[in-house]
Design a protein around this motif. Structure first.
Motif, PDB file in Angstrom:
ATOM      1  N   ALA A 435       0.844  -1.199   0.000  1.00  0.00           N
ATOM      2  CA  ALA A 435       0.000   0.000   0.000  1.00  0.00           C
ATOM      3  C   ALA A 435       0.880   1.251   0.000  1.00  0.00           C
ATOM      4  O   ALA A 435       1.878   1.336   0.727  1.00  0.00           O
ATOM      5  CB  ALA A 435      -0.917  -0.002   1.214  1.00  0.00           C
ATOM      6  N   LYS A 436       0.501   2.239  -0.812  1.00  0.00           N
ATOM      7  CA  LYS A 436       1.288   3.470  -0.918  1.00  0.00           C
ATOM      8  C   LYS A 436       0.942   4.471   0.173  1.00  0.00           C
ATOM      9  O   LYS A 436       1.710   5.402   0.437  1.00  0.00           O
ATOM     10  CB  LYS A 436       1.064   4.092  -2.297  1.00  0.00           C
ATOM     11  CG  LYS A 436       1.561   3.211  -3.440  1.00  0.00           C
ATOM     12  CD  LYS A 436       1.323   3.882  -4.790  1.00  0.00           C
ATOM     13  CE  LYS A 436       1.824   3.002  -5.926  1.00  0.00           C
ATOM     14  NZ  LYS A 436       1.588   3.637  -7.253  1.00  0.00           N
ATOM     15  N   THR A 437      -0.216   4.316   0.791  1.00  0.00           N
ATOM     16  CA  THR A 437      -0.628   5.236   1.851  1.00  0.00           C
ATOM     17  C   THR A 437      -0.955   4.460   3.115  1.00  0.00           C
ATOM     18  O   THR A 437      -1.277   3.274   3.068  1.00  0.00           O
ATOM     19  CB  THR A 437      -1.864   6.049   1.422  1.00  0.00           C
ATOM     20  OG1 THR A 437      -2.935   5.145   1.122  1.00  0.00           O
ATOM     21  CG2 THR A 437      -1.556   6.890   0.187  1.00  0.00           C
ATOM     22  N   GLY A 500      -0.483  -3.626   4.068  1.00  0.00           N
ATOM     23  CA  GLY A 500      -1.002  -2.310   4.383  1.00  0.00           C
ATOM     24  C   GLY A 500      -2.316  -1.964   3.717  1.00  0.00           C
ATOM     25  O   GLY A 500      -2.818  -0.844   3.884  1.00  0.00           O
ATOM     26  N   PHE A 501      -2.914  -2.895   2.963  1.00  0.00           N
ATOM     27  CA  PHE A 501      -4.193  -2.630   2.301  1.00  0.00           C
ATOM     28  C   PHE A 501      -5.350  -2.945   3.248  1.00  0.00           C
ATOM     29  O   PHE A 501      -5.287  -3.917   4.027  1.00  0.00           O
ATOM     30  CB  PHE A 501      -4.341  -3.489   1.043  1.00  0.00           C
ATOM     31  CG  PHE A 501      -3.370  -3.143  -0.046  1.00  0.00           C
ATOM     32  CD1 PHE A 501      -3.548  -2.004  -0.831  1.00  0.00           C
ATOM     33  CD2 PHE A 501      -2.268  -3.957  -0.297  1.00  0.00           C
ATOM     34  CE1 PHE A 501      -2.655  -1.694  -1.842  1.00  0.00           C
ATOM     35  CE2 PHE A 501      -1.370  -3.650  -1.302  1.00  0.00           C
ATOM     36  CZ  PHE A 501      -1.556  -2.516  -2.068  1.00  0.00           C
ATOM     37  N   LEU A 502      -6.412  -2.137   3.175  1.00  0.00           N
ATOM     38  CA  LEU A 502      -7.630  -2.462   3.899  1.00  0.00           C
ATOM     39  C   LEU A 502      -8.184  -3.754   3.321  1.00  0.00           C
ATOM     40  O   LEU A 502      -8.518  -3.829   2.142  1.00  0.00           O
ATOM     41  CB  LEU A 502      -8.655  -1.331   3.767  1.00  0.00           C
ATOM     42  CG  LEU A 502     -10.025  -1.599   4.397  1.00  0.00           C
ATOM     43  CD1 LEU A 502      -9.904  -1.810   5.899  1.00  0.00           C
ATOM     44  CD2 LEU A 502     -10.994  -0.467   4.076  1.00  0.00           C
ATOM     45  N   SER A 503      -8.300  -4.787   4.158  1.00  0.00           N
ATOM     46  CA  SER A 503      -8.674  -6.104   3.668  1.00  0.00           C
ATOM     47  C   SER A 503     -10.108  -6.473   4.032  1.00  0.00           C
ATOM     48  O   SER A 503     -10.849  -6.979   3.192  1.00  0.00           O
ATOM     49  CB  SER A 503      -7.716  -7.160   4.217  1.00  0.00           C
ATOM     50  OG  SER A 503      -8.022  -8.439   3.709  1.00  0.00           O
ATOM     51  N   ARG A 523     -10.765  -5.568  -2.417  1.00  0.00           N
ATOM     52  CA  ARG A 523      -9.577  -5.710  -3.265  1.00  0.00           C
ATOM     53  C   ARG A 523      -8.594  -4.595  -2.911  1.00  0.00           C
ATOM     54  O   ARG A 523      -8.982  -3.610  -2.252  1.00  0.00           O
ATOM     55  CB  ARG A 523      -9.962  -5.636  -4.742  1.00  0.00           C
ATOM     56  CG  ARG A 523     -10.946  -6.727  -5.180  1.00  0.00           C
ATOM     57  CD  ARG A 523     -11.238  -6.629  -6.676  1.00  0.00           C
ATOM     58  NE  ARG A 523     -12.247  -7.611  -7.080  1.00  0.00           N
ATOM     59  CZ  ARG A 523     -13.554  -7.394  -7.070  1.00  0.00           C
ATOM     60  NH1 ARG A 523     -14.018  -6.195  -6.701  1.00  0.00           N
ATOM     61  NH2 ARG A 523     -14.402  -8.337  -7.442  1.00  0.00           N
ATOM     62  N   PRO A 524      -7.340  -4.693  -3.375  1.00  0.00           N
ATOM     63  CA  PRO A 524      -6.380  -3.619  -3.069  1.00  0.00           C
ATOM     64  C   PRO A 524      -6.807  -2.248  -3.581  1.00  0.00           C
ATOM     65  O   PRO A 524      -6.362  -1.227  -3.049  1.00  0.00           O
ATOM     66  CB  PRO A 524      -5.094  -4.100  -3.761  1.00  0.00           C
ATOM     67  CG  PRO A 524      -5.223  -5.583  -3.783  1.00  0.00           C
ATOM     68  CD  PRO A 524      -6.674  -5.855  -3.992  1.00  0.00           C
TER      69      PRO A 524
END
Length: 657
Positions: A435-437, A500-503, A523-524
């Protein structure tokens, strides 16, 4: 087989020779008598020295003592030699026995492979034999139908030609008659037209005369004109009568000719039909005529085919009989040497298939036994299918990439081994993507922020101390999940994966915060991938959602979802699922097997009483291949099995290492 017998006989003879030598040596050492003094010794000869004074006892004692000591030394040496020979013989016997058992095992494996090869050939040839038998029957049926020979003669054909010629003449004559009728009718029509025109002219003349009379004003001239036209009128009336009479005749004749023409048309149609019938009869006859030659050629071909099929059938029958005898001979050898005709051969791993090791989940910390088990099965797959081995899991695990990397670092799995997870597939997660953020936290100066030793915010409360949210972190400092509160009740939880992605977003029951009522899986790119809705009475609704937010699939149990996903992954190619017989999805996977999807069960000592294992052993299951954890499990299965099986033993962990 001969080589095995020869080696065994040579080694037995060698063992027997060594045994005989050892026995002889030990007997001599144990039973060798004390040496008697000769005449040249200090022991006197009683017969020859009757008159001689015997020697003193001291002399006798001094000379006999060394002889007794030498005997004891010889006895000890003989005993030591015998002991050494015995140890050497025992060692050689153990080595020979080991070699014998190895050769015996190799012979059994070779017999198993030979029987399997012969059995495969036998089954293939039996199938070919059945096919040849059917072809032979079909060919004989065809021949029986072809035996009805067509009989023809030339006189019949000549009669047909005459019939055609006569029909052709009638047809031509009818056409000529019709043409003549058409000419006559055309001529009559022309004459009728001329007569009708003449009548019209007469009527016009009559009209002109009347007009002239009516237009004349002078009586004298009118009288003269009437006199002149009276004669003309008589002529006109006579001509009119004549023309009318002729016209009636022409019209009657035209009607007659028209009726005659219809008759002639019918005659043409009839003649044409007769002609075609005669021509068709001649064509059919000619076909029958040519069919004789064709039939002879066909009969020759069919007979040749029957002869060839019969030859192949007989040849196959001979080969099948020979193979059957070979199989019976191997069975007899196995029965006499090993006490069974049920064979165990190694599992044949399909090099064109992809292999998947099933596990519900992967865990970070493995026990020693778990590591050993992982090494054993992955070592087997690596040695048998190399880079076609994969691991497949079905539980949700947002730390799966980290765990997989640790397995690779520890050497438990190869770098080329693939990893498949149901949730990662449904959520379209990309390996290596990060994740970039980072999740944004609310910032309110009036709120209360509690931090841990690493200065990370672990809870947020409003200015009245009421909880707003709590945070849980991973070991690397990344946010794991955040729980949101409404008053004192937890209502929602956002779970972030290791990248780091909301899963997942979980909505909690307001009356029981330990229960989840709804789960959204993302999804990412933050699009919704799956929704799980939990009812109060344990109802479950699972919906798969595409990127256009349309529902594509609906399931009412986890098992339905798992079956669908496994089918989508495994049945799209030639796949083999390797899983323990006590795995929770074994029944469903067994039912789903087909030509492209196969099941290879893993059996341990604890599984020997498992119903699936018993069904495999007793021939009640469609499975006939097993992977077992050790040799003892294979031995236990061999004692019970009532059918041929393919069994491969996992390599021990230390052997792989």
């Amino acid at each position: 087989m001969k080589m095995f017998n020869k080696k065994r006989r040579d080694k037995n003879e060698d063992y027997r020779n060594h045994s005989e030598r050892a026995t002889a040596t030990s007997t001599v050492a144990a039973q060798k008598p004390k040496p008697k003094a000769t005449q040249s010794s200090t022991t006197p000869n009683v017969r020859s020295s009757a008159g001689v004074r015997p020697t003193s006892s001291s002399v006798t004692a001094s000379t006999s003592a060394p002889v007794k000591g030498q005997n004891r030394v010889n006895q000890r040496r003989a005993t030591q030699t015998a002991a050494k020979n015995s140890v050497a013989i025992e060692r050689e016997m153990a080595d020979l026995n080991k070699q014998y058992q190895t050769l015996r095992g190799e012979l059994k494996v070779q017999l198993v492979q030979d029987r399997k090869h012969e059995k495969q050939q036998y089954e293939t040839l039996v199938a070919e034999q059945l096919n040849l038998e059917q072809q032979l029957k079909d060919a004989k049926v065809t021949l029986s139908k072809q035996d009805k020979v067509v009989n023809t003669n030339d006189s019949e054909r000549q009669g047909m030609v005459k019939t055609i010629n006569a029909a052709q003449k009638r047809y031509d004559d009818a056409k000529k008659a019709l043409a003549k009728s058409d000419q006559t009718i055309k001529s009559l029509e022309k004459k009728i037209t001329q007569s009708e025109q003449s009548l019209a002219d007469l009527k016009q003349n009559e009209a002109d005369m009347r007009k002239a009379i009516q237009g004349e004003q002078d009586l004298k001239k009118l009288f003269v004109l009437m006199k002149q036209q009276e004669k003309q009128a008589q002529d006109l009336y006579q001509k009119n009568d004549a023309i009318n009479s002729e016209l009636v005749k022409l019209q009657k004749r035209e009607q007659t000719e028209t009726r005659e023409r219809s008759r002639k048309e019918h005659a043409i149609t009839s003649a044409e039909k007769d002609l075609h019938t005669a021509q068709d009869a001649l064509v059919a006859y000619d076909r029958k005529k040519s069919a004789q030659d064709e039939q002879e050629r066909s009969l020759n071909l069919i007979n040749q085919k029957i002869n060839r099929l019969q030859h192949d059938y007989d040849q196959n029958a001979t080969i099948v009989k020979g193979l059957q005898q070979k199989i019976e001979s191997i069975d007899a050898k196995l029965k006499s040497d090993y006490g069974t005709t049920h064979l165990v051969s190694p599992v044949e791993f399909d090099q064109s298939a992809k292999y998947f090791l099933f596990s519900t989940d992967l865990i970070q910390s493995l026990s020693g036994d778990e590591k050993a088990s992982m090494e054993m099965i992955m070592g087997l797959l690596k040695s048998e299918v190399k880079d076609k081995a994969n691991v497949i899991t079905v539980n949700y695990n947002d730390s799966l990439p980290e765990i997989w990397n640790s397995y690779q670092s520890a050497g438990l799995v190869d770098k080329r081994t693939g990893l498949y997870n149901m949730y990662y597939t449904i959520q379209a997660k990309v390996p290596g993507a990060v994740a970039k953020t980072k999740p944004e936290l609310p910032d309110n100066p009036a709120w209360q922020y509690k931090r841990n030793a690493d200065k990370q915010i672990v809870s947020i409360a409003d200015d009245g101390g009421n909880p707003i949210m709590t945070l849980k972190y991973r070991k690397n400092g990344a946010i794991w999940y955040m729980t949101y509160f409404n008053g004192s009740l937890a209502t929602r939880r956002d779970v972030y994966d290791a990248a780091g992605f909301l899963s997942v977003t979980q909505y909690l029951d307001r009356t029981n915060n330990s229960q989840v009522t709804l789960e959204n899986f993302y999804r990412p790119d933050h699009s919704l991938a799956m929704v799980k809705q939990y009812g109060s009475n344990h109802e479950l609704s699972i919906q798969l959602v595409n990127k256009e937010e349309a529902i594509t699939n609906v399931f009412h149990s986890e098992a339905q979802l798992l079956n669908w996903w496994l089918a989508s992954v495994l049945q799209q190619q030639n796949s083999v699922l390797v899983m323990g017989v006590n795995a929770p999805l074994f029944d469903q996977c067994l039912q789903a097997t087909n030509d492209n999807f196969h099941l290879l069960p893993i059996v341990s000592a604890d599984d020997l009483d498992n119903q699936h294992v018993q069904d495999i052993i007793n021939g009640k299951s469609k499975l006939s291949s097993l992977v077992v954890t050790d040799r003892d499990v294979q031995t236990a299965i061999e004692k019970q099995m009532t059918r041929d099986l393919e069994i491969t033993v996992m390599p021990a962990a230390e052997v792989r290492a």
